[in-house]
Design a protein around this motif. Structure first.
Motif, short mmCIF file in Angstrom:
data_model
loop_
_atom_site.label_atom_id
_atom_site.label_comp_id
_atom_site.label_asym_id
_atom_site.label_seq_id
_atom_site.Cartn_x
_atom_site.Cartn_y
_atom_site.Cartn_z
N MET A 1 0.85 -1.18 0.00
CA MET A 1 0.00 0.00 0.00
C MET A 1 0.89 1.24 0.00
N MET A 2 0.57 2.16 -0.86
CA MET A 2 1.28 3.43 -0.97
C MET A 2 0.31 4.52 -0.55
N VAL A 3 0.76 5.46 0.27
CA VAL A 3 -0.09 6.53 0.76
C VAL A 3 0.62 7.86 0.49
N TYR A 4 -0.11 8.78 -0.13
CA TYR A 4 0.44 10.08 -0.50
C TYR A 4 -0.44 11.18 0.08
N VAL A 5 0.18 12.30 0.42
CA VAL A 5 -0.52 13.46 0.95
C VAL A 5 -0.12 14.67 0.12
N ALA A 6 -1.11 15.48 -0.26
CA ALA A 6 -0.85 16.69 -1.03
C ALA A 6 -1.32 17.90 -0.23
N SER A 7 -0.53 18.96 -0.30
CA SER A 7 -0.74 20.16 0.50
C SER A 7 -0.54 21.40 -0.35
N ASP A 8 -1.14 22.51 0.08
CA ASP A 8 -0.90 23.79 -0.58
C ASP A 8 0.47 24.35 -0.22
N TYR A 9 1.02 23.91 0.90
CA TYR A 9 2.28 24.44 1.43
C TYR A 9 3.25 23.30 1.71
N PRO A 10 4.56 23.59 1.68
CA PRO A 10 5.53 22.56 2.03
C PRO A 10 5.30 22.05 3.46
N LEU A 11 5.45 20.75 3.62
CA LEU A 11 5.29 20.11 4.92
C LEU A 11 6.63 19.54 5.37
N PRO A 12 6.81 19.34 6.67
CA PRO A 12 8.09 18.79 7.15
C PRO A 12 8.26 17.33 6.71
N THR A 13 9.48 16.97 6.40
CA THR A 13 9.79 15.59 6.02
C THR A 13 10.66 14.95 7.08
N SER A 14 10.73 13.65 7.04
CA SER A 14 11.60 12.88 7.93
C SER A 14 12.02 11.63 7.19
N ALA A 15 13.22 11.20 7.40
CA ALA A 15 13.76 10.07 6.64
C ALA A 15 13.38 8.74 7.28
N TRP A 16 13.26 7.72 6.44
CA TRP A 16 13.07 6.34 6.90
C TRP A 16 14.36 5.90 7.59
N ASP A 17 14.24 5.30 8.74
CA ASP A 17 15.38 4.80 9.49
C ASP A 17 15.15 3.32 9.77
N GLU A 18 15.89 2.47 9.08
CA GLU A 18 15.71 1.03 9.23
C GLU A 18 15.99 0.55 10.65
N THR A 19 16.86 1.26 11.36
CA THR A 19 17.20 0.84 12.72
C THR A 19 16.13 1.24 13.73
N ARG A 20 15.29 2.21 13.37
CA ARG A 20 14.19 2.64 14.23
C ARG A 20 12.95 2.86 13.37
N PRO A 21 12.34 1.79 12.89
CA PRO A 21 11.20 1.94 11.98
C PRO A 21 10.01 2.63 12.65
N CYS A 22 9.53 3.68 12.01
CA CYS A 22 8.35 4.41 12.49
C CYS A 22 7.81 5.26 11.34
N PHE A 23 6.76 5.99 11.59
CA PHE A 23 6.15 6.89 10.61
C PHE A 23 7.21 7.85 10.06
N TYR A 24 7.13 8.10 8.75
CA TYR A 24 8.05 9.06 8.12
C TYR A 24 7.38 9.69 6.91
N VAL A 25 7.96 10.79 6.44
CA VAL A 25 7.42 11.56 5.31
C VAL A 25 8.57 11.89 4.37
N GLU A 26 8.39 11.58 3.08
CA GLU A 26 9.43 11.86 2.09
C GLU A 26 8.88 12.65 0.92
N GLU A 27 9.75 13.43 0.30
CA GLU A 27 9.43 14.05 -0.99
C GLU A 27 9.18 12.93 -1.99
N LEU A 28 8.44 13.21 -3.04
CA LEU A 28 8.18 12.19 -4.07
C LEU A 28 9.48 11.77 -4.75
#
Length: 141
Positions: A1-28
């Motif tokens: 499953m792929m989930v995408y979010v679109a916004s009028d304004y830039p949103l904060p991103t966070s990198a995927w960390d394999e050593t600490r898997p959790c929610f993250y946000v990446e540029e396309l």
């Protein structure tokens, strides 16, 4: 499953960390660019769960299927973090858009359309449908 979010304004991103898997946000990524056609908003992001994709946002969709308690807790935490992310995004705009699909269906016509609030991710909506486009707002859905 792929989930995408679109916004009028830039949103904060966070990198995927394999050593600490959790929610993250990446540029396309370049391979995800085809999803742009789903959205009316210019700033588009891939949001991932503790599993590294959107599958970890899903739980409770199959009645009678017993779920691993540790996996269920991780899915609920990923959903909680997605809900918080959407709520913060809505502080600066009336709505954001969310599209969920299987990998490869990024440019497919949505089969489902609807509205939701970020808090719905913590109660009513325990999974996204395939090819679902949602308008997310703070107003009652």
């Amino acid at each position: 499953m792929m989930v995408y979010v679109a916004s009028d304004y830039p949103l904060p991103t966070s990198a995927w960390d394999e050593t600490r898997p959790c929610f993250y946000v990446e540029e396309l990524s370049d391979r995800d660019k085809s999803v742009r056609g789903q959205f009316s908003k210019p700033c588009i992001y891939f949001v991932g769960s503790h599993e590294g994709c959107g599958c970890g946002f899903q739980y409770g969709q199959y009645e009678g299927l017993e779920e691993d308690l540790e996996q269920l807790a991780a899915a609920r935490e990923s959903r909680r973090r997605l809900s918080e992310f959407l709520a913060v995004a809505l502080q600066h705009q009336p709505e954001v858009e969310l599209f969920a699909c299987w990998d490869g269906d990024q440019s497919a016509t949505p089969d489902y359309r609807g509205r939701m609030r970020p808090s719905d991710l913590l109660r009513d909506r325990t999974h996204f449908r395939e090819k679902e486009l949602l308008l997310v707002s703070g107003d009652p859905a």
